[in-house]
Design an enzyme around this catalytic site. Structure first.
Site, PDB file in Angstrom:
ATOM      1  N   ALA A  26       0.833  -1.216   0.000  1.00  0.00           N
ATOM      2  CA  ALA A  26       0.000   0.000   0.000  1.00  0.00           C
ATOM      3  C   ALA A  26       0.855   1.248   0.000  1.00  0.00           C
ATOM      4  O   ALA A  26       1.842   1.333   0.742  1.00  0.00           O
ATOM      5  CB  ALA A  26      -0.918   0.005   1.222  1.00  0.00           C
ATOM      6  N   ARG A  28      -0.019   5.631  -1.311  1.00  0.00           N
ATOM      7  CA  ARG A  28      -1.041   6.474  -1.969  1.00  0.00           C
ATOM      8  C   ARG A  28      -0.587   6.970  -3.335  1.00  0.00           C
ATOM      9  O   ARG A  28      -1.295   7.726  -3.975  1.00  0.00           O
ATOM     10  CB  ARG A  28      -1.384   7.665  -1.064  1.00  0.00           C
ATOM     11  CG  ARG A  28      -2.043   7.268   0.252  1.00  0.00           C
ATOM     12  CD  ARG A  28      -1.882   8.336   1.288  1.00  0.00           C
ATOM     13  NE  ARG A  28      -0.477   8.625   1.536  1.00  0.00           N
ATOM     14  CZ  ARG A  28      -0.021   9.449   2.459  1.00  0.00           C
ATOM     15  NH1 ARG A  28      -0.875  10.079   3.219  1.00  0.00           N
ATOM     16  NH2 ARG A  28       1.274   9.649   2.621  1.00  0.00           N
ATOM     17  N   GLU A 112      11.543  -4.087  16.259  1.00  0.00           N
ATOM     18  CA  GLU A 112      12.993  -3.850  16.383  1.00  0.00           C
ATOM     19  C   GLU A 112      13.421  -2.554  15.689  1.00  0.00           C
ATOM     20  O   GLU A 112      14.279  -1.812  16.192  1.00  0.00           O
ATOM     21  CB  GLU A 112      13.745  -5.043  15.777  1.00  0.00           C
ATOM     22  CG  GLU A 112      15.237  -4.984  15.952  1.00  0.00           C
ATOM     23  CD  GLU A 112      15.672  -5.038  17.405  1.00  0.00           C
ATOM     24  OE1 GLU A 112      15.557  -6.102  18.021  1.00  0.00           O
ATOM     25  OE2 GLU A 112      16.117  -4.005  17.937  1.00  0.00           O
ATOM     26  N   VAL A 115      13.305   1.431  17.390  1.00  0.00           N
ATOM     27  CA  VAL A 115      14.294   2.086  18.253  1.00  0.00           C
ATOM     28  C   VAL A 115      15.682   1.799  17.694  1.00  0.00           C
ATOM     29  O   VAL A 115      16.111   0.641  17.636  1.00  0.00           O
ATOM     30  CB  VAL A 115      14.200   1.583  19.723  1.00  0.00           C
ATOM     31  CG1 VAL A 115      15.204   2.330  20.596  1.00  0.00           C
ATOM     32  CG2 VAL A 115      12.795   1.764  20.262  1.00  0.00           C
ATOM     33  N   GLY A 117      16.900   1.871  14.659  1.00  0.00           N
ATOM     34  CA  GLY A 117      16.973   1.240  13.336  1.00  0.00           C
ATOM     35  C   GLY A 117      17.773  -0.048  13.292  1.00  0.00           C
ATOM     36  O   GLY A 117      17.277  -1.109  13.674  1.00  0.00           O
ATOM     37  N   GLY A 170      20.480  14.966   4.015  1.00  0.00           N
ATOM     38  CA  GLY A 170      19.510  13.905   4.297  1.00  0.00           C
ATOM     39  C   GLY A 170      19.637  13.321   5.706  1.00  0.00           C
ATOM     40  O   GLY A 170      19.022  12.316   6.025  1.00  0.00           O
ATOM     41  N   GLU A 173      15.240  15.707   8.794  1.00  0.00           N
ATOM     42  CA  GLU A 173      13.988  15.870   8.042  1.00  0.00           C
ATOM     43  C   GLU A 173      13.786  17.339   7.686  1.00  0.00           C
ATOM     44  O   GLU A 173      14.364  18.231   8.336  1.00  0.00           O
ATOM     45  CB  GLU A 173      12.802  15.450   8.928  1.00  0.00           C
ATOM     46  CG  GLU A 173      12.846  14.031   9.431  1.00  0.00           C
ATOM     47  CD  GLU A 173      12.458  13.014   8.381  1.00  0.00           C
ATOM     48  OE1 GLU A 173      11.838  13.410   7.377  1.00  0.00           O
ATOM     49  OE2 GLU A 173      12.810  11.840   8.548  1.00  0.00           O
ATOM     50  N   LYS A 188      11.621   6.982  22.229  1.00  0.00           N
ATOM     51  CA  LYS A 188      12.468   5.778  22.247  1.00  0.00           C
ATOM     52  C   LYS A 188      12.837   5.382  23.677  1.00  0.00           C
ATOM     53  O   LYS A 188      12.892   4.199  23.998  1.00  0.00           O
ATOM     54  CB  LYS A 188      13.720   6.023  21.402  1.00  0.00           C
ATOM     55  CG  LYS A 188      13.388   6.147  19.913  1.00  0.00           C
ATOM     56  CD  LYS A 188      14.569   6.656  19.132  1.00  0.00           C
ATOM     57  CE  LYS A 188      14.251   6.816  17.659  1.00  0.00           C
ATOM     58  NZ  LYS A 188      15.257   7.639  16.959  1.00  0.00           N
ATOM     59  N   GLY A 286      18.222   5.100   8.576  1.00  0.00           N
ATOM     60  CA  GLY A 286      18.657   4.862   7.194  1.00  0.00           C
ATOM     61  C   GLY A 286      17.881   3.697   6.624  1.00  0.00           C
ATOM     62  O   GLY A 286      17.469   2.790   7.352  1.00  0.00           O
TER      63      GLY A 286
HETATM   64  N1  NAP Z   1      13.745   6.310   7.723  1.00  0.00           N
HETATM   65  C1  NAP Z   1      14.396   5.741   8.713  1.00  0.00           C
HETATM   66  O1  NAP Z   1      15.618   5.684   8.743  1.00  0.00           O
HETATM   67  C2  NAP Z   1      13.619   5.125   9.855  1.00  0.00           C
HETATM   68  C3  NAP Z   1      14.309   4.488  10.904  1.00  0.00           C
HETATM   69  C4  NAP Z   1      13.586   3.886  11.938  1.00  0.00           C
HETATM   70  C5  NAP Z   1      12.219   3.966  11.926  1.00  0.00           C
HETATM   71  N2  NAP Z   1      11.578   4.632  10.915  1.00  0.00           N
HETATM   72  C6  NAP Z   1      10.124   4.712  10.965  1.00  0.00           C
HETATM   73  O2  NAP Z   1       9.580   4.199   9.771  1.00  0.00           O
HETATM   74  C7  NAP Z   1       8.368   4.879   9.464  1.00  0.00           C
HETATM   75  C8  NAP Z   1       8.445   5.442   8.061  1.00  0.00           C
HETATM   76  O3  NAP Z   1       9.498   6.370   7.983  1.00  0.00           O
HETATM   77  P1  NAP Z   1      10.115   6.801   6.572  1.00  0.00           P
HETATM   78  O4  NAP Z   1      11.203   7.735   6.882  1.00  0.00           O
HETATM   79  O5  NAP Z   1      10.406   5.591   5.755  1.00  0.00           O
HETATM   80  O6  NAP Z   1       8.870   7.600   5.978  1.00  0.00           O
HETATM   81  P2  NAP Z   1       8.515   7.875   4.456  1.00  0.00           P
HETATM   82  O7  NAP Z   1       9.726   7.966   3.651  1.00  0.00           O
HETATM   83  O8  NAP Z   1       7.557   9.037   4.499  1.00  0.00           O
HETATM   84  O9  NAP Z   1       7.719   6.570   3.978  1.00  0.00           O
HETATM   85  C9  NAP Z   1       6.403   6.323   4.391  1.00  0.00           C
HETATM   86  C10 NAP Z   1       5.753   5.432   3.327  1.00  0.00           C
HETATM   87  O10 NAP Z   1       4.430   5.108   3.761  1.00  0.00           O
HETATM   88  C11 NAP Z   1       3.483   5.471   2.734  1.00  0.00           C
HETATM   89  N3  NAP Z   1       2.292   6.008   3.403  1.00  0.00           N
HETATM   90  C12 NAP Z   1       2.266   6.975   4.355  1.00  0.00           C
HETATM   91  N4  NAP Z   1       0.988   7.187   4.730  1.00  0.00           N
HETATM   92  C13 NAP Z   1       0.215   6.357   4.010  1.00  0.00           C
HETATM   93  C14 NAP Z   1      -1.166   6.095   3.951  1.00  0.00           C
HETATM   94  N5  NAP Z   1      -2.050   6.770   4.721  1.00  0.00           N
HETATM   95  N6  NAP Z   1      -1.617   5.162   3.110  1.00  0.00           N
HETATM   96  C15 NAP Z   1      -0.748   4.470   2.326  1.00  0.00           C
HETATM   97  N7  NAP Z   1       0.568   4.667   2.331  1.00  0.00           N
HETATM   98  C16 NAP Z   1       1.059   5.590   3.172  1.00  0.00           C
HETATM   99  C17 NAP Z   1       4.183   6.542   1.909  1.00  0.00           C
HETATM  100  O11 NAP Z   1       3.803   6.476   0.574  1.00  0.00           O
HETATM  101  P3  NAP Z   1       2.739   7.504  -0.063  1.00  0.00           P
HETATM  102  O12 NAP Z   1       3.143   8.868   0.370  1.00  0.00           O
HETATM  103  O13 NAP Z   1       2.883   7.245  -1.515  1.00  0.00           O
HETATM  104  O14 NAP Z   1       1.440   7.082   0.463  1.00  0.00           O
HETATM  105  C18 NAP Z   1       5.649   6.102   1.982  1.00  0.00           C
HETATM  106  O15 NAP Z   1       5.951   5.144   0.996  1.00  0.00           O
HETATM  107  C19 NAP Z   1       8.190   5.946  10.545  1.00  0.00           C
HETATM  108  O16 NAP Z   1       7.363   5.433  11.552  1.00  0.00           O
HETATM  109  C20 NAP Z   1       9.595   6.129  11.064  1.00  0.00           C
HETATM  110  O17 NAP Z   1       9.632   6.580  12.418  1.00  0.00           O
HETATM  111  C21 NAP Z   1      12.245   5.193   9.876  1.00  0.00           C
END
Ligand code: NAP
Length: 420
Positions: A26, A28, A112, A115, A117, A170, A173, A188, A286
């Site tokens: 999924a 959007r 896992e 907290v 990554g 990067g 945010e 965390k 990451g």
């Molecule tokens: N990035 C990291 O390094 C990292 C590390 C540890 C934990 N996290 C956690 O992982 C989660 C995601 O982080 P991210 O940085 O990967 O975010 P991201 O880049 O914004 O990715 C989120 C994904 O979810 C999809 N999405 C969001 N809302 C949606 C909805 N209502 N319906 C369907 N698809 C939806 C988005 O696609 P569309 O916009 O196309 O819908 C996108 O592909 C967060 O909870 C974050 O705390 C991330």
């Protein structure tokens, strides 16, 4: 994650004895589906479709946010699916509800990746240290802040400038509020405390400060003391069973393991009664480290699902029925050594007056450093205190700041010396 599942499919099957198959996806943005080479018939813009899908066994939630993610995860658990999530905000806010639903539905939830990554800190607390009585956790859990602080220290550049650089590279945010104000670290720390001590607690009750107002001059004064500033998440189990939790910038010895964690890296020190201090450090975020943690949870769940045993340890390593509410030590009662930078007029007697304000409240001084005249004729005085109750210190600082010879608000940070 899709890459790991695809490229390592055979290895993963060999490890689990089960073939993992992508049933649905999924997002959007339909353009994303084809970009990832996915079969459009398996894709949906609504994650609820996956939560209710009859052929999905395990739902992976990596969408972020709280409300929609909560609804999707609860629906998946109620529909007999196990869940893997990377969402610390979701679990810090709604963990009690989600863990309860997982227990009631007899389903598993792996988190896992939520907290630190790529660091397997949840596994460490939940399984490897299950026989240990954890005494304290001291952690750098926000890579963005650690990147910013590292470059403020190494290059003597101010916060705003390094933040902009971190955003362009990067490491931060576009909206870094939750990182720099300490909120993400508090999420965390709440999760680590649930795992360390089998308690429920409200992350909003953790005394939390960020690094957004940290003056650059503190970095130089800390260096004179052979210390560095880190955004630390600290938890300590007191002898009376209360938990002392805090998040904020703190001074640690520059030569300590924690002091030498540089860049967008996380580190968690866990101190127990038998094993002693263990420090785990590495990539806290990451795409690939996080994906690795998500897939590791997926494999664990796939194995347990195939064996039809479930996870007797429960989501946090403690049965839900045994997790009581944590009793927290209020900030005023927490005991810590502190760094103070007092900014006074260049007139005699201020040091004696400030020392008097501290002594009146039973706070003794470990070190004093008086610096030459600064901008506008003010004189900075750096004081390191011995351990004292934070409430007494706050009172003393209020009294100092009210003195007519004081030119600016006193800067206060914890000093955490007892790290290896
Ligand atoms: N990035 C990291 O390094 C990292 C590390 C540890 C934990 N996290 C956690 O992982 C989660 C995601 O982080 P991210 O940085 O990967 O975010 P991201 O880049 O914004 O990715 C989120 C994904 O979810 C999809 N999405 C969001 N809302 C949606 C909805 N209502 N319906 C369907 N698809 C939806 C988005 O696609 P569309 O916009 O196309 O819908 C996108 O592909 C967060 O909870 C974050 O705390 C991330």
């Amino acid at each position: 994650m899709l890459h790991i599942l695809g490229a390592h499919a055979r290895e993963l099957e060999r490890r689990t004895g089960t073939r993992l198959e992508l049933t649905g996806f999924a997002s959007r943005t339909p353009a994303r589906w084809s970009e990832l080479g996915l079969d459009a018939t398996k894709c949906s813009a609504d994650p609820m479709d996956l939560a209710r899908h009859p052929n999905v066994d395990i739902l992976i939630e990596v969408m972020g946010g709280v409300e929609t993610a909560r609804n999707v995860v609860l629906e998946a658990l109620a529909s007999g699916k196990d869940v893997v999530t990377a969402n610390k905000a979701l679990l810090a806010e709604k963990g009690d509800e989600i863990f309860k639903a997982s227990a009631e539905n007899g389903r598993m939830i792996g988190f896992e990746a939520s907290v630190c990554g790529g660091l397997p800190i949840i596994h460490l607390l939940k399984r490897s240290l299950a026989a240990e009585r954890i005494q304290r956790i001291v952690a750098i859990v926000n890579g963005t802040c650690n990147y910013i602080l590292t470059h403020m220290i190494a290059d003597r550049r101010p916060f705003d400038e390094v933040l902009k650089e971190a955003q362009s590279l990067g490491y931060a945010e576009a909206d870094p509020t939750l990182d720099i104000n300490g909120g993400d670290s508090a999420h965390k720390l709440a999760l680590l405390s649930m795992l360390g001590w089998g308690v429920r607690l409200d992350h909003a009750a953790i005394p939390t400060a960020g690094i957004e107002a940290l003056p650059l001059v503190e970095v130089a004064y800390a260096a004179e003391l052979k210390m560095v500033i880190k955004l630390l998440a600290c938890a300590r189990m007191e002898d009376d069973g209360r938990l002392a939790l805090s998040v904020g910038p703190a001074l640690v010895p520059a030569g300590s393991v924690i002091g030498q964690v540089h860049g967008a890296v996380n580190a968690v020190l866990v101190d127990g009664d038998h094993v002693g201090p263990i420090v785990m450090s590495g990539a806290g975020a990451g795409q690939m480290p996080t994906a690795n943690a998500v897939v590791a949870d997926l494999l664990d769940i796939a194995r347990l699902r195939a064996a039809e045993t479930g996870d007797a340890a429960g989501p946090t390593g403690f049965p839900e029925s045994s997790r009581g509410q944590a009793t927290l030590v209020p900030r005023e009662e927490q005991v810590a050594a502190n760094y103070l930078r007092i900014t006074a007029m260049d007139v005699p007697g201020i040091l004696a007056e400030a020392a008097g304000a501290l002594a009146e409240r039973g706070i003794s001084i470990a070190q004093v450093h008086q610096h030459g005249r600064g901008m506008g004729g003010s004189v900075p005085v750096v004081i390191l205190t011995h351990e004292a109750k934070q409430g007494d210190l706050d009172q003393a600082v209020r009294a100092i700041d009210a003195m007519p010879k004081i030119k600016d608000k006193t800067v206060v940070m914890r000093v955490v010396e007892e790290v290896p």
